[in-house]
Enzyme design. Sequence first.
Site, PDB file in Angstrom:
ATOM      1  N   ARG A 157      11.982  21.102   4.475  1.00  0.00           N
ATOM      2  CA  ARG A 157      12.711  20.635   5.644  1.00  0.00           C
ATOM      3  C   ARG A 157      14.213  20.783   5.403  1.00  0.00           C
ATOM      4  O   ARG A 157      14.682  20.696   4.275  1.00  0.00           O
ATOM      5  CB  ARG A 157      12.376  19.175   5.936  1.00  0.00           C
TER       6      ARG A 157
ATOM      7  N   TYR B  12       8.860  27.185   7.903  1.00  0.00           N
ATOM      8  CA  TYR B  12       8.315  26.175   6.998  1.00  0.00           C
ATOM      9  C   TYR B  12       7.694  25.008   7.772  1.00  0.00           C
ATOM     10  O   TYR B  12       8.312  24.493   8.720  1.00  0.00           O
ATOM     11  CB  TYR B  12       9.401  25.634   6.033  1.00  0.00           C
TER      12      TYR B  12
ATOM     13  N   ASN C  32       7.689  22.419  -3.713  1.00  0.00           N
ATOM     14  CA  ASN C  32       7.249  21.902  -2.410  1.00  0.00           C
ATOM     15  C   ASN C  32       6.191  22.808  -1.785  1.00  0.00           C
ATOM     16  O   ASN C  32       6.054  22.873  -0.572  1.00  0.00           O
ATOM     17  CB  ASN C  32       8.451  21.752  -1.461  1.00  0.00           C
TER      18      ASN C  32
ATOM     19  N   ARG D 145       2.512  23.756  -0.550  1.00  0.00           N
ATOM     20  CA  ARG D 145       1.662  22.818   0.192  1.00  0.00           C
ATOM     21  C   ARG D 145       0.295  23.407   0.507  1.00  0.00           C
ATOM     22  O   ARG D 145       0.112  24.622   0.533  1.00  0.00           O
ATOM     23  CB  ARG D 145       2.347  22.459   1.520  1.00  0.00           C
TER      24      ARG D 145
ATOM     25  N   GLY E 161       7.237  21.632   7.890  1.00  0.00           N
ATOM     26  CA  GLY E 161       7.890  20.450   8.459  1.00  0.00           C
ATOM     27  C   GLY E 161       8.913  20.787   9.530  1.00  0.00           C
ATOM     28  O   GLY E 161       9.263  19.940  10.355  1.00  0.00           O
TER      29      GLY E 161
HETATM   30  P1  GTP Z   1       4.822  14.108   1.667  1.00  0.00           P
HETATM   31  O1  GTP Z   1       3.649  14.931   2.052  1.00  0.00           O
HETATM   32  O2  GTP Z   1       6.026  14.930   1.331  1.00  0.00           O
HETATM   33  O3  GTP Z   1       5.167  13.056   2.659  1.00  0.00           O
HETATM   34  O4  GTP Z   1       4.488  13.443   0.216  1.00  0.00           O
HETATM   35  P2  GTP Z   1       3.526  12.239  -0.235  1.00  0.00           P
HETATM   36  O5  GTP Z   1       4.242  10.942  -0.063  1.00  0.00           O
HETATM   37  O6  GTP Z   1       2.206  12.358   0.411  1.00  0.00           O
HETATM   38  O7  GTP Z   1       3.423  12.480  -1.812  1.00  0.00           O
HETATM   39  P3  GTP Z   1       2.176  12.964  -2.700  1.00  0.00           P
HETATM   40  O8  GTP Z   1       1.021  12.004  -2.670  1.00  0.00           O
HETATM   41  O9  GTP Z   1       1.877  14.360  -2.356  1.00  0.00           O
HETATM   42  O10 GTP Z   1       2.792  12.884  -4.163  1.00  0.00           O
HETATM   43  C1  GTP Z   1       3.933  13.603  -4.538  1.00  0.00           C
HETATM   44  C2  GTP Z   1       4.109  13.630  -6.015  1.00  0.00           C
HETATM   45  O11 GTP Z   1       4.078  12.314  -6.561  1.00  0.00           O
HETATM   46  C3  GTP Z   1       3.021  14.412  -6.749  1.00  0.00           C
HETATM   47  O12 GTP Z   1       3.635  15.208  -7.735  1.00  0.00           O
HETATM   48  C4  GTP Z   1       2.180  13.342  -7.384  1.00  0.00           C
HETATM   49  O13 GTP Z   1       1.582  13.799  -8.563  1.00  0.00           O
HETATM   50  C5  GTP Z   1       3.168  12.217  -7.644  1.00  0.00           C
HETATM   51  N1  GTP Z   1       2.499  10.895  -7.603  1.00  0.00           N
HETATM   52  C6  GTP Z   1       1.738  10.424  -6.598  1.00  0.00           C
HETATM   53  N2  GTP Z   1       1.240   9.193  -6.894  1.00  0.00           N
HETATM   54  C7  GTP Z   1       1.722   8.885  -8.108  1.00  0.00           C
HETATM   55  C8  GTP Z   1       1.583   7.747  -8.966  1.00  0.00           C
HETATM   56  O14 GTP Z   1       0.914   6.766  -8.662  1.00  0.00           O
HETATM   57  N3  GTP Z   1       2.244   7.789 -10.161  1.00  0.00           N
HETATM   58  C9  GTP Z   1       3.001   8.865 -10.529  1.00  0.00           C
HETATM   59  N4  GTP Z   1       3.615   8.816 -11.712  1.00  0.00           N
HETATM   60  N5  GTP Z   1       3.136   9.965  -9.760  1.00  0.00           N
HETATM   61  C10 GTP Z   1       2.521   9.971  -8.561  1.00  0.00           C
HETATM   62  C1  SPV Z   2       7.411  15.325   4.223  1.00  0.00           C
HETATM   63  O1  SPV Z   2       8.365  16.024   3.811  1.00  0.00           O
HETATM   64  O2  SPV Z   2       7.491  14.085   4.344  1.00  0.00           O
HETATM   65  C2  SPV Z   2       6.123  15.975   4.561  1.00  0.00           C
HETATM   66  C3  SPV Z   2       6.077  17.415   4.631  1.00  0.00           C
HETATM   67  O3  SPV Z   2       5.159  15.296   4.836  1.00  0.00           O
HETATM   68  S1  SPV Z   2       6.815  18.002   6.087  1.00  0.00           S
HETATM   69  O4  SPV Z   2       5.780  18.225   7.076  1.00  0.00           O
HETATM   70  O5  SPV Z   2       7.464  19.256   5.706  1.00  0.00           O
HETATM   71  O6  SPV Z   2       7.769  17.050   6.584  1.00  0.00           O
END
Ligand code: GTP
Ligand code: SPV
Length: 589
Positions: free
Chosen positions: A69, A198, A370, A372, A200
């Site tokens: 984004r 991209y 990033n 996906r 987002g």
């Molecule tokens: P968006 O899709 O961007 O909104 O991200 P999200 O909030 O869904 O994050 P996601 O669950 O994909 O996790 C992002 C990163 O954080 C990854 O590299 C995970 O491995 C790491 N992560 C997630 N949960 C944990 C946790 O409980 N502990 C640690 N140390 N890392 C975590």
């Molecule tokens: C975020 O960045 O919080 C996402 C991925 O979930 S995007 O759809 O690119 O915003």
Amino acid sequence: MTKNPNILNWLEEVKTLVKPAQVVWIDGSQEQIDQLRAEACSTGEMRKLNQEKLPDCYLHNSALNDVARVEDRTFICTRNREDAGPTNNWMDPKEAYAMAGKLFDGSYQGKTMYVIPYSMGPLDSPFSKVGIEVTDSIYVVLSMEIMTRVGTAVLEHFGDTSNDFVRGLHAKADLDAEKRYILHFPEDNTIWSVNSGYGGNVLLGKKCFALRLASYQGKNEGWMAEHMLILGIENPQGETKYVAAAFPSACGKTNLAMLIPPEVFREKGYKAWCVGDDIAWIRIGPDGRLWAINPENGFFGVAPGTNAKSNPNALATTQKGTIFTNVALNLDDNTVWWEGLDKNPPKHALNWKQEPWDGTTSTEKGAHPNSRFTAPAQNCPCISKEFQNPNGVPLSAIIFGGRRAKTAPLVYQSRDWEHGVFVGSVMASETTAAATGAVGVVRRDPMAMLPFCGYHMGDYFQHWLDMGKKLGDKAPKIFNVNWFRVDDEGHFIWPGFGDNLRVLLWILDRCEGKAGAVETAIGYEPRPEDIDLEGLDLTQETLQGLLDVDRDLWKEDAANIRAFYEKFGDRLPKELAHQLDILDANLNK
Ligand code: GTP
Ligand code: SPV
Ligand code: MN
């Protein structure tokens, strides 16, 4: 496909502007999807992966300068500048239409204009809303088909008279980063996105509609659009309680939403069910409680770090019908790889830049941080049986959280709703690769909505406070968590992932008045003995360390909050200024 004059007239205007060679309506049929997949493969826009190992899966690479984004190029275009608030970029709508109009003008020449009718939320849900996205990208069409409900059924349900739909116009144009704009016109129900491919920035149902425009609609209509996962926790008696949690991008929503309970808890009969991993639309139900739906139909998840140990449910979700973006391609067996998938990077591969890449000798990354996956929600082994429920699920708790190396403890509970809104409003987190710009810088990110709130954030805080007044004693309890505290060597102290259930169980017990806590300067915290550590190699002393509130760090934080709050001027609700005074007083006691 429709006789609705509001839709048809708008499409005529769009067509006159972008001047396509032809127009194709997306009907949602399998034949059309198959045909578009074949076409995208023939032009190199997508690559068909190993169909035995990854049936119906494809790889897409976006332009090298177009992988996240772009917050600095994202605008809220309201007639009055103040209505966008101090945390958004603003552009005058007339100027924005004129400026971007030039970029859209003739941008579809020789190309197909795809018209995607889509619904955010199940068609039969009172929460749901319709959008039409016009795009020149098959990748966008196929991704929207996974992420939302698309096609003829949406138009039939929408009918021939309504005008309540979000008008989304996207053009990849020439992908010029200097002319990339993500423009939101909340007063016109319109989104214009140009020069990006991209997710987002271009899957307009997601952040652009379901958060930026929807947050504005929600304020006006009395509901909330939030950057939250929705998770159900089933106890051994078979009762399921739901929580919604807001963490900034790449801070663990997808992982928490799909968590697998640690073995000792599985044996006792605990289960976890995913309702949503990124966005929640939340309303007060007939019973006076808060109810939430996930308006999406798929997951646009971070690939790196996803593996059979950290998130087996997410990994399983991506094994069919998935589009991968900017991961590495294993040329030996035509499958995909990313950092943290396993310890065997392919020897004969292309990295996300599509350069020859040898994971064993190269210092360069195979997948973009990033990168996906875009995967259907129904693939998820732990998808909740309430996923399609038009009425959503009732929320017991709301959880805020971020990536804080030191300051924030593992978990604390707010004293009441008003204090909870304060806790959400002062959230801070280290920035991640999900947006362009520096990574690892601490910034305040209220309710994880800093990049996604479509109106003045002071008014947004007020909306939260107003919702609390309507909810009264039926309001969910509000908590804050931090899975990311590190030791002096920079290692995460808390094991995280499935073990986060231990914290969630304390949270749910607190909601029922069952678990112990102590009051601290910042709110209620568990004593170490209040969190079940059975089967975990972590001492109560370490846990106590994770719960410590370092007064000096917090005083620094309080000063930073004060400076942040000053931005909002007289649109900062006085309740929040008062909460900050309480925090200061508590820290100086
Ligand atoms: P968006 O899709 O961007 O909104 O991200 P999200 O909030 O869904 O994050 P996601 O669950 O994909 O996790 C992002 C990163 O954080 C990854 O590299 C995970 O491995 C790491 N992560 C997630 N949960 C944990 C946790 O409980 N502990 C640690 N140390 N890392 C975590
Ligand atoms: C975020 O960045 O919080 C996402 C991925 O979930 S995007 O759809 O690119 O915003
Ligand atoms: Mn997100």
